[in-house]
Design a protein around this motif. Structure first.
Motif, PDB file in Angstrom:
ATOM      1  N   ARG A 234      -3.611  -7.101   7.873  1.00 37.29           N
ATOM      2  CA  ARG A 234      -3.295  -6.674   6.341  1.00 37.29           C
ATOM      3  C   ARG A 234      -1.673  -6.089   6.178  1.00 37.29           C
ATOM      4  O   ARG A 234      -1.867  -5.395   7.626  1.00 37.29           O
ATOM      5  N   LEU A 235      -0.840  -5.528   5.554  1.00 35.84           N
ATOM      6  CA  LEU A 235      -0.026  -5.951   5.427  1.00 35.84           C
ATOM      7  C   LEU A 235       0.478  -3.855   4.390  1.00 35.84           C
ATOM      8  O   LEU A 235      -0.120  -3.430   3.521  1.00 35.84           O
ATOM      9  N   HIS A 236       0.866  -2.826   5.243  1.00 35.18           N
ATOM     10  CA  HIS A 236       1.152  -1.441   4.613  1.00 35.18           C
ATOM     11  C   HIS A 236       2.560  -1.070   5.304  1.00 35.18           C
ATOM     12  O   HIS A 236       3.277  -0.958   5.862  1.00 35.18           O
ATOM     13  N   THR A 237       2.874  -0.261   3.648  1.00 33.03           N
ATOM     14  CA  THR A 237       4.269   0.249   3.926  1.00 33.03           C
ATOM     15  C   THR A 237       4.406   1.623   3.018  1.00 33.03           C
ATOM     16  O   THR A 237       3.295   0.893   2.079  1.00 33.03           O
ATOM     17  N   HIS A 238       5.350   2.161   3.330  1.00 30.51           N
ATOM     18  CA  HIS A 238       5.615   3.075   2.441  1.00 30.51           C
ATOM     19  C   HIS A 238       6.541   2.051   0.780  1.00 30.51           C
ATOM     20  O   HIS A 238       7.595   1.261   1.044  1.00 30.51           O
ATOM     21  N   LEU A 239       6.158   2.473  -0.561  1.00 32.38           N
ATOM     22  CA  LEU A 239       7.818   1.426  -1.481  1.00 32.38           C
ATOM     23  C   LEU A 239       7.715   2.413  -2.078  1.00 32.38           C
ATOM     24  O   LEU A 239       6.209   3.281  -3.029  1.00 32.38           O
ATOM     25  N   ALA A 240       8.203   2.971  -3.393  1.00 36.53           N
ATOM     26  CA  ALA A 240       9.338   3.044  -4.504  1.00 36.53           C
ATOM     27  C   ALA A 240       8.365   4.883  -4.080  1.00 36.53           C
ATOM     28  O   ALA A 240       7.909   5.220  -5.273  1.00 36.53           O
ATOM     29  N   SER A 269      -1.896 -10.300  -2.138  1.00 36.00           N
ATOM     30  CA  SER A 269      -2.692  -9.236  -1.496  1.00 36.00           C
ATOM     31  C   SER A 269      -3.368  -8.435  -0.480  1.00 36.00           C
ATOM     32  O   SER A 269      -3.993  -8.073  -1.147  1.00 36.00           O
ATOM     33  N   ARG A 270      -2.924  -9.265   0.654  1.00 38.97           N
ATOM     34  CA  ARG A 270      -2.648  -8.771   1.651  1.00 38.97           C
ATOM     35  C   ARG A 270      -2.216  -7.680   1.511  1.00 38.97           C
ATOM     36  O   ARG A 270      -2.840  -6.775   3.187  1.00 38.97           O
ATOM     37  N   SER A 271      -1.420  -6.983   0.948  1.00 34.95           N
ATOM     38  CA  SER A 271      -0.090  -5.742   0.918  1.00 34.95           C
ATOM     39  C   SER A 271      -1.292  -4.999   0.456  1.00 34.95           C
ATOM     40  O   SER A 271      -1.612  -5.120  -0.554  1.00 34.95           O
ATOM     41  N   TRP A 272      -0.495  -3.911   1.125  1.00 31.45           N
ATOM     42  CA  TRP A 272      -1.091  -2.060  -0.249  1.00 31.45           C
ATOM     43  C   TRP A 272       0.251  -0.982   0.219  1.00 31.45           C
ATOM     44  O   TRP A 272       0.475  -1.378   1.593  1.00 31.45           O
ATOM     45  N   VAL A 273       0.316  -0.379  -0.436  1.00 31.92           N
ATOM     46  CA  VAL A 273       2.038   1.209  -0.127  1.00 31.92           C
ATOM     47  C   VAL A 273       1.376   1.619  -0.579  1.00 31.92           C
ATOM     48  O   VAL A 273       0.370   2.080  -1.477  1.00 31.92           O
ATOM     49  N   ALA A 274       1.741   3.109  -0.285  1.00 33.90           N
ATOM     50  CA  ALA A 274       1.724   4.427  -0.177  1.00 33.90           C
ATOM     51  C   ALA A 274       2.454   4.574  -1.275  1.00 33.90           C
ATOM     52  O   ALA A 274       3.674   4.777  -1.341  1.00 33.90           O
ATOM     53  N   HIS A 275       2.769   5.902  -2.289  1.00 37.76           N
ATOM     54  CA  HIS A 275       2.512   7.030  -3.016  1.00 37.76           C
ATOM     55  C   HIS A 275       3.537   5.702  -4.488  1.00 37.76           C
ATOM     56  O   HIS A 275       2.552   6.075  -5.428  1.00 37.76           O
TER      57      HIS A 275
END
Length: 459
Positions: A234-240, A269-275
């Motif tokens: 999966r992929l993760h990052t901070h966004l917006a 769909s493998r991504s989720w983002v913080a905030h």
């Protein structure tokens, strides 16, 4: 409807006399739950026959829920909690002041901060946590985190974070904490091969997590997406997250953060983002349609004063939405129960008393978080066959006096609440509100020493 699972004679652990929240739409007002080989072997009402057990815990009418799932954290930051010079700073100022301190972390400080963070999470009812480790000045820091999780018996979703753009390249962090694209990709390959376990019942999995649109190059974002597809991680990052991020992306990339996110291949769909605080309504719809998850971090958002995600709308659009503690240096605590309560009160403050219930929040903190991590087949619920990750909640008689009609609502509306018993993979890691690991005092002493070293103060 009788949804009891078949059980065979005996089990390893039996919890009886509990109000059990099994899953959304399935609650047992007075029941038992049986655990065998780290799995939920069965659930049933007290009126139904229960198996014999090696150990039995009488939950005495207390609430039992799935273990909470933490979808966003920066565990190393508990080394700089409530750091006085930045307690009232905006996000970018806060980061630029703390990055030079964080550039001193190493394997030892990361091991200690991770161990302490996970112990604190267990006391707050969390049994599965991701962690976004994006600062890599010295050593093999993810390895240190995995070792800490193994020593505690905690279920861990490590996020191999990265930064490539230092202050010399128009970014925020100092050069000491950034790495080259080649270093990041090579270490990502190594960590996936060594630690990512896609098998059922895994205790450790790995995601790739470039820090943010303003701290890594577009090439690194694209390469990380390609590597995630190659290895099915999966992929993760901070966004917006911040208004300054919106300005930065428009000036540097000529587009909004969400448009940029899409342009580098992350709208999947493998991504989720913080905030995810500053999207447009159309961008919210596009992200939800693509199955991108959102980690909602209410306390951090309120303390930094940058706004918060519209989680009611995102959930209504079908997006996976979980809850995250975020960095221990911005939230300054590691209790997912506190985050869950903050999610409830913030939602009702923003949108009115009918906008969010305790069950909505509990669903976010369990099933929703598991969906963000792609682990909803086994975690975030207590249906038979699921991983035996659960919490027996404890609260004082005073705080719960008069709460007689709805244990789930009382769980968040009354309080404070903490884990009386936390079980991970069938093992009791918290009993009677105490961490069941003899190293706790030693770890806290060593953690204080490392924290003092980083902050330049006397322990």
């Amino acid at each position: 409807m009788n949804q009891q699972a078949a059980t065979t004679g005996s089990c390893d652990l039996l919890i009886t006399g509990a109000y059990i929240y099994v899953d959304a739409g399935w609650e047992i007002s007075s029941g038992w739950i049986a655990i065998t080989d780290g799995r939920v072997a069965g659930v049933g009402a007290n009126s139904e026959p229960a198996p014999t057990a090696t150990e039995t815990i009488d939950a005495g009418g207390r609430l039992v829920t799935p273990g909470l799932v933490n979808t966003h954290h920066h565990m190393y930051q508990n080394l700089t909690r409530s750091f006085a010079p930045v307690v009232n700073a905006d996000l970018f100022t806060w980061l630029t002041q703390l990055y030079p301190i964080w550039s001193q972390i190493d394997d030892e400080s990361v091991y200690l901060s991770t161990w302490v963070a996970m112990a604190e999470l267990l006391l707050g009812g969390c049994t599965l946590s991701s962690d976004h480790m994006y600062v890599h000045p010295h050593g093999e820091l993810i390895d240190a985190q995995v070792r800490a999780a193994g020593d505690l018996g905690f279920r861990f979703y490590a996020n191999r974070g990265s930064m490539t753009r230092s202050v010399e390249d128009g970014g925020l962090p100092p050069v000491e904490v950034v790495q080259s694209r080649d270093e990041i990709l090579a270490d990502s390959e190594r960590l996936i091969a060594r630690y990512h376990d896609p098998a059922p019942g895994a205790m450790t999995r790995m995601a790739l997590a470039p820090c943010s649109p303003f701290s890594v190059t577009s090439e690194t974002m694209r390469d990380s997406a390609a590597l995630a597809e190659k290895h099915d991680v999966r992929l993760h990052t901070h966004l917006a997250e911040d208004g300054d991020e919106l300005t930065y992306c428009q000036e540097v990339y000529g587009m909004t953060p969400v448009e940029y996110f899409d342009s580098v291949g992350w709208m999947q769909s493998r991504s989720w983002v913080a905030h995810f605080i500053y999207p447009s309504p159309d961008e919210e719809q596009r992200m939800a349609a693509a199955g991108v998850g959102v980690a909602h971090c209410p306390s951090s958002n309120m303390l930094i004063g940058g706004g918060s995600a519209d989680v009611q709308r995102l959930r209504g659009l079908g997006a996976p939405v979980g809850i995250g503690c975020d960095g221990s240096a911005s939230t300054d605590h590691g209790s997912l129960w506190l985050e869950a309560r903050a999610a409830l009160t913030l939602a009702r403050f923003r949108c009115g008393p009918t906008s969010m219930t305790a069950r909505d929040v509990l669903d976010m903190a369990t099933r929703g978080g598991a969906r963000c991590l792609g682990w909803e087949d086994e975690t975030g619920h207590l249906t038979p066959g699921a991983c035996a990750d659960l919490v027996i909640w404890g609260g004082s008689e005073l705080s719960l006096a008069g709460a007689l009609t709805d244990p789930v609502e009382a769980w968040l509306r009354c309080g404070p609440m903490a884990a009386d018993t936390t079980v991970v993979a069938g093992r009791i890691l918290v009993r009677d509100g105490q961490i069941q690991n003899s190293a706790l005092a030693e770890m806290l002493t060593a953690h204080r020493r490392e924290s003092a070293r980083l902050q330049g103060v006397t322990a």
